[in-house]
Design a protein around this motif. Structure first.
Motif, PDB file in Angstrom:
ATOM      1  N   ASP A  37      31.132 -46.940  26.252  1.00  0.00           N
ATOM      2  CA  ASP A  37      29.795 -47.505  26.398  1.00  0.00           C
ATOM      3  C   ASP A  37      29.609 -47.849  27.878  1.00  0.00           C
ATOM      4  O   ASP A  37      30.030 -48.903  28.345  1.00  0.00           O
ATOM      5  N   LEU A  38      28.958 -46.957  28.609  1.00  0.00           N
ATOM      6  CA  LEU A  38      28.826 -47.092  30.059  1.00  0.00           C
ATOM      7  C   LEU A  38      27.370 -47.274  30.479  1.00  0.00           C
ATOM      8  O   LEU A  38      27.006 -46.944  31.608  1.00  0.00           O
ATOM      9  N   ARG A  39      26.551 -47.799  29.608  1.00  0.00           N
ATOM     10  CA  ARG A  39      25.130 -47.942  29.931  1.00  0.00           C
ATOM     11  C   ARG A  39      24.894 -48.966  31.030  1.00  0.00           C
ATOM     12  O   ARG A  39      23.817 -49.020  31.623  1.00  0.00           O
ATOM     13  N   GLU A  40      25.883 -49.813  31.306  1.00  0.00           N
ATOM     14  CA  GLU A  40      25.765 -50.805  32.379  1.00  0.00           C
ATOM     15  C   GLU A  40      25.794 -50.145  33.750  1.00  0.00           C
ATOM     16  O   GLU A  40      25.379 -50.732  34.745  1.00  0.00           O
ATOM     17  N   PHE A  41      26.272 -48.884  33.801  1.00  0.00           N
ATOM     18  CA  PHE A  41      26.504 -48.205  35.068  1.00  0.00           C
ATOM     19  C   PHE A  41      25.500 -47.071  35.281  1.00  0.00           C
ATOM     20  O   PHE A  41      24.771 -46.689  34.373  1.00  0.00           O
TER      21      PHE A  41
ATOM     22  N   TYR B 157      23.720 -25.817  25.459  1.00  0.00           N
ATOM     23  CA  TYR B 157      24.236 -25.518  24.125  1.00  0.00           C
ATOM     24  C   TYR B 157      24.759 -24.093  24.150  1.00  0.00           C
ATOM     25  O   TYR B 157      24.012 -23.158  24.461  1.00  0.00           O
ATOM     26  N   ARG B 158      26.055 -23.936  23.870  1.00  0.00           N
ATOM     27  CA  ARG B 158      26.712 -22.636  23.958  1.00  0.00           C
ATOM     28  C   ARG B 158      26.517 -21.992  25.337  1.00  0.00           C
ATOM     29  O   ARG B 158      26.296 -20.789  25.456  1.00  0.00           O
ATOM     30  N   GLY B 159      26.548 -22.807  26.376  1.00  0.00           N
ATOM     31  CA  GLY B 159      26.463 -22.292  27.734  1.00  0.00           C
ATOM     32  C   GLY B 159      25.059 -22.046  28.246  1.00  0.00           C
ATOM     33  O   GLY B 159      24.897 -21.625  29.391  1.00  0.00           O
ATOM     34  N   ARG B 160      24.054 -22.323  27.447  1.00  0.00           N
ATOM     35  CA  ARG B 160      22.669 -22.111  27.876  1.00  0.00           C
ATOM     36  C   ARG B 160      21.926 -23.445  27.938  1.00  0.00           C
ATOM     37  O   ARG B 160      22.223 -24.357  27.169  1.00  0.00           O
ATOM     38  N   LYS B 161      20.954 -23.534  28.840  1.00  0.00           N
ATOM     39  CA  LYS B 161      20.189 -24.764  28.963  1.00  0.00           C
ATOM     40  C   LYS B 161      19.488 -25.098  27.651  1.00  0.00           C
ATOM     41  O   LYS B 161      18.980 -24.222  26.962  1.00  0.00           O
ATOM     42  N   LYS B 162      19.469 -26.383  27.336  1.00  0.00           N
ATOM     43  CA  LYS B 162      18.791 -26.837  26.118  1.00  0.00           C
ATOM     44  C   LYS B 162      17.734 -27.858  26.530  1.00  0.00           C
ATOM     45  O   LYS B 162      18.041 -29.004  26.873  1.00  0.00           O
ATOM     46  N   LYS B 163      16.485 -27.425  26.516  1.00  0.00           N
ATOM     47  CA  LYS B 163      15.390 -28.241  27.042  1.00  0.00           C
ATOM     48  C   LYS B 163      14.959 -29.341  26.092  1.00  0.00           C
ATOM     49  O   LYS B 163      14.298 -30.295  26.513  1.00  0.00           O
ATOM     50  N   ASP B 164      15.276 -29.223  24.810  1.00  0.00           N
ATOM     51  CA  ASP B 164      14.811 -30.213  23.834  1.00  0.00           C
ATOM     52  C   ASP B 164      15.920 -31.176  23.423  1.00  0.00           C
ATOM     53  O   ASP B 164      15.900 -31.725  22.320  1.00  0.00           O
ATOM     54  N   ALA B 165      16.885 -31.412  24.299  1.00  0.00           N
ATOM     55  CA  ALA B 165      18.038 -32.252  23.957  1.00  0.00           C
ATOM     56  C   ALA B 165      17.734 -33.740  24.012  1.00  0.00           C
ATOM     57  O   ALA B 165      18.543 -34.559  23.591  1.00  0.00           O
ATOM     58  N   GLY B 166      16.594 -34.110  24.562  1.00  0.00           N
ATOM     59  CA  GLY B 166      16.283 -35.527  24.704  1.00  0.00           C
ATOM     60  C   GLY B 166      16.933 -36.092  25.953  1.00  0.00           C
ATOM     61  O   GLY B 166      17.173 -35.381  26.929  1.00  0.00           O
ATOM     62  N   ASN B 167      17.253 -37.369  25.925  1.00  0.00           N
ATOM     63  CA  ASN B 167      17.857 -38.031  27.072  1.00  0.00           C
ATOM     64  C   ASN B 167      19.334 -38.292  26.826  1.00  0.00           C
ATOM     65  O   ASN B 167      19.751 -38.587  25.702  1.00  0.00           O
ATOM     66  N   PHE B 168      20.124 -38.188  27.894  1.00  0.00           N
ATOM     67  CA  PHE B 168      21.538 -38.497  27.807  1.00  0.00           C
ATOM     68  C   PHE B 168      21.718 -39.978  27.490  1.00  0.00           C
ATOM     69  O   PHE B 168      21.016 -40.835  28.019  1.00  0.00           O
ATOM     70  N   LYS B 169      22.706 -40.284  26.621  1.00  0.00           N
ATOM     71  CA  LYS B 169      22.940 -41.661  26.185  1.00  0.00           C
ATOM     72  C   LYS B 169      24.273 -42.159  26.761  1.00  0.00           C
ATOM     73  O   LYS B 169      25.333 -41.933  26.162  1.00  0.00           O
ATOM     74  N   PRO B 170      24.246 -42.827  27.915  1.00  0.00           N
ATOM     75  CA  PRO B 170      25.499 -43.277  28.535  1.00  0.00           C
ATOM     76  C   PRO B 170      26.218 -44.360  27.746  1.00  0.00           C
ATOM     77  O   PRO B 170      27.384 -44.642  28.021  1.00  0.00           O
ATOM     78  N   GLY B 171      25.558 -44.954  26.769  1.00  0.00           N
ATOM     79  CA  GLY B 171      26.211 -45.948  25.928  1.00  0.00           C
ATOM     80  C   GLY B 171      26.968 -45.349  24.761  1.00  0.00           C
ATOM     81  O   GLY B 171      27.594 -46.076  23.988  1.00  0.00           O
ATOM     82  N   GLU B 172      26.945 -44.008  24.626  1.00  0.00           N
ATOM     83  CA  GLU B 172      27.574 -43.356  23.475  1.00  0.00           C
ATOM     84  C   GLU B 172      28.397 -42.138  23.889  1.00  0.00           C
ATOM     85  O   GLU B 172      28.368 -41.103  23.225  1.00  0.00           O
TER      86      GLU B 172
ATOM     87  N   ARG C 141      42.245 -37.290  40.481  1.00  0.00           N
ATOM     88  CA  ARG C 141      42.843 -38.582  40.793  1.00  0.00           C
ATOM     89  C   ARG C 141      42.304 -39.704  39.923  1.00  0.00           C
ATOM     90  O   ARG C 141      43.057 -40.401  39.260  1.00  0.00           O
ATOM     91  N   THR C 142      41.013 -39.889  39.910  1.00  0.00           N
ATOM     92  CA  THR C 142      40.421 -40.966  39.115  1.00  0.00           C
ATOM     93  C   THR C 142      39.029 -40.571  38.625  1.00  0.00           C
ATOM     94  O   THR C 142      38.354 -39.740  39.234  1.00  0.00           O
ATOM     95  N   ILE C 143      38.623 -41.189  37.531  1.00  0.00           N
ATOM     96  CA  ILE C 143      37.232 -41.161  37.066  1.00  0.00           C
ATOM     97  C   ILE C 143      36.822 -42.610  36.869  1.00  0.00           C
ATOM     98  O   ILE C 143      37.460 -43.349  36.113  1.00  0.00           O
ATOM     99  N   THR C 144      35.754 -43.024  37.553  1.00  0.00           N
ATOM    100  CA  THR C 144      35.328 -44.415  37.515  1.00  0.00           C
ATOM    101  C   THR C 144      33.834 -44.491  37.259  1.00  0.00           C
ATOM    102  O   THR C 144      33.053 -43.808  37.921  1.00  0.00           O
ATOM    103  N   ALA C 145      33.429 -45.303  36.283  1.00  0.00           N
ATOM    104  CA  ALA C 145      32.011 -45.581  36.071  1.00  0.00           C
ATOM    105  C   ALA C 145      31.584 -46.638  37.085  1.00  0.00           C
ATOM    106  O   ALA C 145      32.270 -47.643  37.265  1.00  0.00           O
TER     107      ALA C 145
END
Length: 222
Positions: free
Chosen positions: A90-94, A163-178, A202-206
């Motif tokens: 749940d990274l919606r704070e970032f 989706y399957r390597g192709r752009k998906k325009k109707d995916a909605g918005n990315f949910k950083p909390g999920e 080396r690292t992944i940091t939100a």
């Protein structure tokens, strides 16, 4: 000695005090489509990770991909934020992720996130395809100063749905909390990349704000 990457305004996801392994990362290579590419992710002595493999473009006529991914562990919540599930970051704070990489090969890599998973599997037991959120970055080639590494800033706004390597325009918005999985992919871009690849992670940091020296990633599939 491990370094705790979490601090006010940031949350360490991998690297430092957050080990890359265990559990082992899962493999998703083009062999599921009849290809011959292969990949792996292992831990280096300095608690960095090595994403490496071989990208074959002959078997699929110029196409090819190789990837590794990890599901969110239990109690992965960033900064202690409440979540509807223990198996999400749940990274919606970032505002995004900062990926620090070391030695590389000059190739373009893709960071892939998922904020949802298919509810069931195919009849043959394989995982069903889902919507990926992607951003791309190029790493520096090995050189005398490659040990300095490089930081790549991936704001949520840079992620593009596929989706399957192709752009998906109707995916909605990315949910950083999920965020349910994080992964890295090497793809051929229709034959422009192939052969052995090697990337030190080396690292992944939100973070709420990127480091001053960080480069902003390219939007996926551009």
């Amino acid at each position: 000695m491990s370094t705790d990457l979490s601090s006010p305004g940031s949350f360490g996801v991998f690297g430092g005090s957050k080990p890359w392994l265990p559990p082992p990362w899962s493999t998703s290579d083009d062999r599921v489509r009849g290809g011959s590419s292969r990949s792996s992710l292992s831990v280096l002595p300095n608690n960095c990770a090595l994403f490496e493999g071989h990208l074959d473009i002959e078997s699929l006529g110029g196409a090819g991909f190789a990837s590794q991914y990890q599901h969110a562990p239990a109690s992965a919540n960033g900064g202690g934020i409440d979540s509807a599930s223990d198996s999400v970051w749940d990274l919606r704070e970032f505002e995004g992720l900062e990926v620090e990489v070391g030695a590389g090969d000059g190739k373009v890599y893709t960071l892939i996130l998922r904020d949802e998973e298919p509810l069931d599997k195919r009849d043959d037991g394989r995982e069903r395809a889902g919507v990926n959120w992607e951003a791309e970055f190029r790493v520096n080639e090995n050189s005398e100063d490659s040990g300095k590494g490089k930081k790549v800033w991936v704001p949520w706004s840079a992620l593009k749905a596929t989706y399957r390597g192709r752009k998906k325009k109707d995916a909605g918005n990315f949910k950083p909390g999920e965020i349910r999985r994080i992964g890295f992919m090497m793809r051929s871009y229709f034959g422009t990349q192939h052969g052995d690849f090697r990337l030190e992670l080396r690292t992944i940091t939100a973070k709420k704000h990127p480091s001053e020296a960080a480069e902003t990633a390219l939007s996926g599939q551009e």
